[in-house]
Motif scaffolding. Structure first.
Motif, PDB file in Angstrom:
ATOM      1  N   VAL B  47       0.848  -1.203   0.000  1.00  0.00           N
ATOM      2  CA  VAL B  47       0.000   0.000   0.000  1.00  0.00           C
ATOM      3  C   VAL B  47       0.885   1.256   0.000  1.00  0.00           C
ATOM      4  N   ALA B  48       1.959   1.223   0.830  1.00  0.00           N
ATOM      5  CA  ALA B  48       2.826   2.401   0.959  1.00  0.00           C
ATOM      6  C   ALA B  48       3.503   2.742  -0.362  1.00  0.00           C
ATOM      7  N   VAL B  49       3.947   1.709  -1.075  1.00  0.00           N
ATOM      8  CA  VAL B  49       4.682   1.989  -2.322  1.00  0.00           C
ATOM      9  C   VAL B  49       3.746   2.636  -3.352  1.00  0.00           C
ATOM     10  N   LYS B  50       2.470   2.280  -3.285  1.00  0.00           N
ATOM     11  CA  LYS B  50       1.517   2.907  -4.203  1.00  0.00           C
ATOM     12  C   LYS B  50       1.149   4.316  -3.759  1.00  0.00           C
ATOM     13  N   ASP B  51       1.062   4.506  -2.427  1.00  0.00           N
ATOM     14  CA  ASP B  51       0.634   5.808  -1.907  1.00  0.00           C
ATOM     15  C   ASP B  51       1.728   6.858  -1.974  1.00  0.00           C
ATOM     16  N   ARG B  52       2.970   6.451  -1.655  1.00  0.00           N
ATOM     17  CA  ARG B  52       4.025   7.451  -1.461  1.00  0.00           C
ATOM     18  C   ARG B  52       4.942   7.625  -2.661  1.00  0.00           C
ATOM     19  N   THR B  53       4.977   6.642  -3.533  1.00  0.00           N
ATOM     20  CA  THR B  53       5.946   6.725  -4.626  1.00  0.00           C
ATOM     21  C   THR B  53       5.376   7.482  -5.812  1.00  0.00           C
ATOM     22  N   THR B  54       6.155   8.427  -6.288  1.00  0.00           N
ATOM     23  CA  THR B  54       5.750   9.193  -7.479  1.00  0.00           C
ATOM     24  C   THR B  54       6.943   9.224  -8.443  1.00  0.00           C
ATOM     25  N   LEU B  55       6.793   9.962  -9.513  1.00  0.00           N
ATOM     26  CA  LEU B  55       7.936  10.160 -10.394  1.00  0.00           C
ATOM     27  C   LEU B  55       8.553  11.517 -10.098  1.00  0.00           C
ATOM     28  N   CYS B  56       9.878  11.567 -10.076  1.00  0.00           N
ATOM     29  CA  CYS B  56      10.604  12.819  -9.867  1.00  0.00           C
ATOM     30  C   CYS B  56      10.185  13.800 -10.972  1.00  0.00           C
ATOM     31  N   GLU B  57       9.843  15.020 -10.572  1.00  0.00           N
ATOM     32  CA  GLU B  57       9.336  15.955 -11.589  1.00  0.00           C
ATOM     33  C   GLU B  57      10.445  16.511 -12.484  1.00  0.00           C
ATOM     34  N   GLN B  58      11.684  16.209 -12.118  1.00  0.00           N
ATOM     35  CA  GLN B  58      12.798  16.682 -12.948  1.00  0.00           C
ATOM     36  C   GLN B  58      13.292  15.594 -13.902  1.00  0.00           C
ATOM     37  N   ASN B  61      12.688   9.741 -12.510  1.00  0.00           N
ATOM     38  CA  ASN B  61      13.070   8.553 -11.742  1.00  0.00           C
ATOM     39  C   ASN B  61      11.993   8.327 -10.684  1.00  0.00           C
ATOM     40  N   VAL B  62      12.048   7.196 -10.021  1.00  0.00           N
ATOM     41  CA  VAL B  62      11.111   6.942  -8.929  1.00  0.00           C
ATOM     42  C   VAL B  62      11.509   7.826  -7.750  1.00  0.00           C
ATOM     43  N   ALA B  63      10.536   8.514  -7.173  1.00  0.00           N
ATOM     44  CA  ALA B  63      10.826   9.430  -6.061  1.00  0.00           C
ATOM     45  C   ALA B  63       9.866   9.168  -4.918  1.00  0.00           C
ATOM     46  N   GLU B  64      10.317   9.535  -3.727  1.00  0.00           N
ATOM     47  CA  GLU B  64       9.446   9.390  -2.565  1.00  0.00           C
ATOM     48  C   GLU B  64       9.642  10.602  -1.665  1.00  0.00           C
ATOM     49  N   SER B  65       8.629  10.935  -0.948  1.00  0.00           N
ATOM     50  CA  SER B  65       8.664  12.060   0.002  1.00  0.00           C
ATOM     51  C   SER B  65       9.237  13.324  -0.656  1.00  0.00           C
ATOM     52  N   GLY B  66       8.463  13.946  -1.465  1.00  0.00           N
ATOM     53  CA  GLY B  66       8.890  15.181  -2.129  1.00  0.00           C
ATOM     54  C   GLY B  66       8.747  15.052  -3.627  1.00  0.00           C
ATOM     55  N   ASN B  67       9.094  16.153  -4.313  1.00  0.00           N
ATOM     56  CA  ASN B  67       8.910  16.151  -5.758  1.00  0.00           C
ATOM     57  C   ASN B  67      10.128  15.658  -6.518  1.00  0.00           C
ATOM     58  N   LEU B  68      11.278  15.631  -5.825  1.00  0.00           N
ATOM     59  CA  LEU B  68      12.519  15.235  -6.488  1.00  0.00           C
ATOM     60  C   LEU B  68      13.012  13.893  -5.960  1.00  0.00           C
ATOM     61  N   VAL B  85      18.571   7.382 -19.588  1.00  0.00           N
ATOM     62  CA  VAL B  85      18.342   5.930 -19.510  1.00  0.00           C
ATOM     63  C   VAL B  85      16.896   5.619 -19.889  1.00  0.00           C
ATOM     64  N   GLU B  86      16.640   4.333 -20.153  1.00  0.00           N
ATOM     65  CA  GLU B  86      15.293   3.936 -20.558  1.00  0.00           C
ATOM     66  C   GLU B  86      14.363   3.747 -19.362  1.00  0.00           C
ATOM     67  N   ASP B  87      14.929   3.255 -18.247  1.00  0.00           N
ATOM     68  CA  ASP B  87      14.096   2.756 -17.172  1.00  0.00           C
ATOM     69  C   ASP B  87      14.730   3.119 -15.827  1.00  0.00           C
ATOM     70  N   PRO B  88      13.937   3.365 -14.778  1.00  0.00           N
ATOM     71  CA  PRO B  88      14.533   3.679 -13.470  1.00  0.00           C
ATOM     72  C   PRO B  88      15.506   2.593 -12.986  1.00  0.00           C
ATOM     73  N   ARG B  89      15.293   1.342 -13.389  1.00  0.00           N
ATOM     74  CA  ARG B  89      16.202   0.271 -12.954  1.00  0.00           C
ATOM     75  C   ARG B  89      17.595   0.435 -13.558  1.00  0.00           C
TER      76      ARG B  89
END
Lengths: 246, 200
Positions: B47-58, B61-68, B85-89
């Motif tokens: 649940v947390a990974v869906k709620d808190r994870t977003t994409l870095c607005e810059q 990449n995968v981002a958490e707690s904030g926009n970057l 790169v193609e993918d966050p991995r």
């Protein structure tokens, strides 16, 4: 369960599991074949580069009870490197691979289509040729090979020969060029019809080595429309790359 | 055959990539056996990974707690060099090398005409928007060395080079620890082409 030896062109690949790929090939002797290439996504794989789309390879396949064969060995016959290293040519290569993938049938050998694809890729890799005319040429020749080539020497509807009427329109659902009285579909120029006639009439080499005709875009659009009409689907590769090339 | 909740769990697990019906059943019975707090922790983390994870607005990449993301928020990174790169991995793979101290840009895919993926489906426009805004002087095209990745790199080079910045492509060659006799022709050919002088 047998070992199968054949030559083929890699049409496309799909990721499978952690490090494998499913490779779709147009083979000379077995038609379209799907095979698992194990471990090819690892950087240490000796198969990886050999089984990329566009590669022309000699293969040893293990055909078990499953529909999917397994690639045992692969040797490169041709990379078509000049195609891979040029954005326009690679986009053209993708378009031909997609059309061949749609035309070919699984386990139904079609050496004519295979030879045509290999020949078209060789022509595309030859930088002396005008790459712009290769895809339309491949499309109309492949359609003719399928028995669905457009009618160009007479009105496809009323069958009046080109000498007695002006052919002014093109509609693949009617079968090709149409005269003024039967016109429907898109307008077509006499120059574009002449280029198409040359492609189908054994003068392909002359079309490819000549300077690009003014009607090149029109010929490309007609050939794409004819191929899409025959396949009854849009060629995604043609439309996805139309914005980045030419 | 199974009760409602167990059936639902098996069905949901079976939808995960690489998990077949048999594996889904095995995992579901494993979850049934573990203590409640372990199962809750697993559920909470999903649940947390869906709620808190977003994409870095810059860089996307995968981002958490904030926009970057952590890389973009790190002032010590070289902001003028961007690795595409193609993918966050792929960022994780490059970071493991400890050779790169710049920032990233994630395209979220590669040009794949056979799948109908063109430039509009990738974060290309956003990359172009960053060049001036962040005074980027070099982009390293770090897409996969396959046909789609190479086509993407060629396309990006065509867009970026006229902007007057350095555009480089990662080298192609032999894996460390491998045997030359097993190398494929294309890789070995590129390795010879990209040879460099040996410093005595």
């Amino acid at each position: 369960m047998t070992l199968v030896r054949d030559a083929g062109v890699v049409l496309r690949t799909y990721r499978l599991g952690e490090a494998d790929r499913i490779v779709v090939l147009l083979t000379e002797g077995h038609g379209k074949v799907r095979a698992v290439a194990k471990g090819v996504r690892r950087t240490s794989s000796k198969w990886g580069a050999r089984l990329e789309p566009l590669s022309h390879v000699a293969l040893l396949l293990w055909q078990g009870r499953s529909d999917l064969a397994v690639v045992n060995q692969a040797e490169v016959l041709d990379h078509f490197r000049a195609v891979r290293e040029d954005l326009e040519r690679v986009a053209d290569g993708f378009a031909m691979l997609e059309a061949a993938d749609q035309l070919a049938q699984e386990s139904h050998a079609d050496p004519g289509l295979y030879t045509m694809l290999v020949g078209a890729l060789r022509a595309l890799a030859d930088t002396r040729n005008d790459a712009r005319m290769i895809v339309p040429s491949f499309f109309v020749k492949a359609l003719a090979h399928e028995g669905a080539g457009p009618v160009l020497d007479a009105c496809a509807r009323c069958a009046k020969p080109a000498g007695s009427v002006d052919l002014v329109a093109f509609d693949i659902t009617e079968g090709g060029a149409l005269c003024t009285a039967c016109r429907r579909g898109r307008p077509v120029s006499a120059a574009a019809l002449e280029v198409l006639r040359q492609i189908l009439g054994g003068a392909l080499g002359r079309v490819l080595s000549a300077p690009r005709p003014a009607c090149a875009d029109e010929v490309a659009a007609l050939a794409t429309e004819a191929m899409e009409g025959h396949l009854d689907r849009r060629l995604r590769a043609v439309h996805a790359t139309s914005g980045l090339t030419w | 055959m199974y009760t409602g909740s167990l059936r639902a769990l098996i069905d949901e697990l079976g939808r995960l990539p690489g998990i077949g019906p048999k594996s889904a059943q095995r995992i579901a019975f494993y979850i049934l056996k573990i203590p409640s707090e372990d199962a809750r922790r697993l559920a909470d983390s999903i649940v947390a990974v869906k709620d808190r994870t977003t994409l870095c607005e810059q860089c996307f990449n995968v981002a958490e707690s904030g926009n970057l993301c952590d890389v973009c928020a790190d002032d010590r990174r070289d902001a003028h060099v961007v690795c595409v790169v193609e993918d966050p991995r792929d960022i994780v793979a490059v970071e493991r090398t400890q050779q790169f101290r710049g920032r990233y840009h994630v395209l979220h895919g590669a040009l794949n005409p056979l799948e109908g993926i063109g430039p509009d489906q990738l974060r290309v426009r956003e990359l172009l928007g960053r060049i001036d805004a962040e005074e980027i002087t070099e982009t390293i095209l770090c897409t996969n060395p396959n046909l789609e990745g190479e086509a993407t790199a060629m396309y990006l080079a065509r867009l970026l080079t006229p902007l007057g910045i350095a555009v480089t492509r990662i080298a192609s060659g032999l894996p460390v620890g491998g045997d030359l006799e097993y190398a494929d022709e294309l890789t070995l050919g590129r390795a010879i082409e990209g040879r460099r002088a040996v410093v005595p």
